[in-house]
Design a protein around this motif. Structure first.
Motif, short mmCIF file in Angstrom:
data_model
loop_
_atom_site.label_atom_id
_atom_site.label_comp_id
_atom_site.label_asym_id
_atom_site.label_seq_id
_atom_site.Cartn_x
_atom_site.Cartn_y
_atom_site.Cartn_z
N HIS A 21 0.84 -1.19 0.00
CA HIS A 21 0.00 0.00 0.00
C HIS A 21 0.88 1.24 0.00
O HIS A 21 1.87 1.30 0.73
CB HIS A 21 -0.88 0.02 1.26
N ILE A 22 0.49 2.24 -0.79
CA ILE A 22 1.13 3.55 -0.72
C ILE A 22 0.20 4.40 0.13
O ILE A 22 -0.94 4.68 -0.27
CB ILE A 22 1.32 4.17 -2.12
N GLU A 23 0.68 4.76 1.32
CA GLU A 23 -0.13 5.54 2.23
C GLU A 23 0.77 6.38 3.13
O GLU A 23 1.97 6.12 3.21
CB GLU A 23 -1.03 4.64 3.07
N ARG A 24 0.22 7.35 3.77
CA ARG A 24 1.01 8.21 4.64
C ARG A 24 1.23 7.51 5.97
O ARG A 24 0.32 6.86 6.51
CB ARG A 24 0.31 9.55 4.82
N ALA A 25 2.44 7.68 6.51
CA ALA A 25 2.80 7.03 7.77
C ALA A 25 1.90 7.50 8.91
O ALA A 25 1.57 6.73 9.80
CB ALA A 25 4.26 7.30 8.10
N ASP A 26 1.50 8.77 8.86
CA ASP A 26 0.65 9.31 9.93
C ASP A 26 -0.83 9.08 9.68
O ASP A 26 -1.69 9.60 10.39
CB ASP A 26 0.92 10.80 10.13
N ALA A 60 5.28 7.31 -4.02
CA ALA A 60 5.29 7.49 -2.56
C ALA A 60 6.16 8.69 -2.17
O ALA A 60 5.79 9.47 -1.30
CB ALA A 60 5.77 6.22 -1.87
N THR A 61 7.30 8.84 -2.83
CA THR A 61 8.19 9.96 -2.54
C THR A 61 7.49 11.28 -2.82
O THR A 61 7.53 12.21 -2.01
CB THR A 61 9.48 9.84 -3.37
N ARG A 62 6.83 11.38 -3.95
CA ARG A 62 6.12 12.61 -4.32
C ARG A 62 5.00 12.94 -3.34
O ARG A 62 4.65 14.10 -3.14
CB ARG A 62 5.54 12.50 -5.72
N GLY A 114 4.99 12.05 -0.07
CA GLY A 114 5.42 12.02 1.33
C GLY A 114 4.82 10.83 2.05
O GLY A 114 4.41 10.92 3.21
N ALA A 115 4.76 9.71 1.34
CA ALA A 115 4.10 8.51 1.86
C ALA A 115 5.11 7.38 2.07
O ALA A 115 6.30 7.54 1.78
CB ALA A 115 3.02 8.07 0.87
N VAL A 116 4.62 6.26 2.56
CA VAL A 116 5.43 5.06 2.75
C VAL A 116 4.82 3.93 1.93
O VAL A 116 3.69 4.03 1.45
CB VAL A 116 5.48 4.63 4.25
N ILE A 117 5.58 2.85 1.79
CA ILE A 117 5.06 1.62 1.19
C ILE A 117 4.93 0.64 2.35
O ILE A 117 5.91 0.31 3.02
CB ILE A 117 5.99 1.07 0.10
#
Length: 126
Positions: free
Chosen positions: A6-11, A101-103, A105-108
């Motif tokens: 999943h590509i999602e934000r850590a927070d 994800a980089t663009r 500000g997310a995580v995998i």
């Protein structure tokens, strides 16, 4: 059952579809799905499966010049099947996931909550 990444934000801040679309438009080798449906052919049986595309679904350009449906948009994040080892960091799907994800500000993140390092594909946080 396939294991998904999943590509999602850590927070856990949602990613809007407009942010997702902007990231896709800015990244190389990815595009919003052009077709109304995703077509998948089982390499073992030859069975062809067609699944309706949704807004935000994304295709990745593979080295053979074929556009392959990879990312499924799920409202606040993107999901893709881990049909490869994430440590194969040259895989087109992995490279695209890292770029997006980089663009954003997310995580995998894996189905079990683990987070993957962009450079190595190794699990860095579980």
């Amino acid at each position: 059952m396939a294991y998904d990444l999943h590509i999602e934000r850590a927070d856990e801040t949602p990613i809007s579809v407009s942010e997702w679309r902007a990231a896709v438009e800015a990244a190389e080798g990815v595009r919003l799905c052009a077709a109304a449906a995703h077509t998948i052919t089982n390499p073992k049986t030859g069975e062809v499966i067609s699944i309706g595309a949704r807004e935000g679904d994304v295709e990745v350009l593979f080295p053979d010049g074929e556009w392959v449906s990879v990312f499924r948009w799920r409202g606040e994040s993107a999901v893709f099947a881990a049909r490869f080892d994430p440590t194969e960091t040259s895989h087109p799907a992995w490279r695209a996931a890292v770029a997006l994800a980089t663009r954003l500000g997310a995580v995998i993140r894996g189905d079990e909550g683990e987070v993957y390092d962009f450079e190595t594909g190794e699990v860095v946080d579980a």
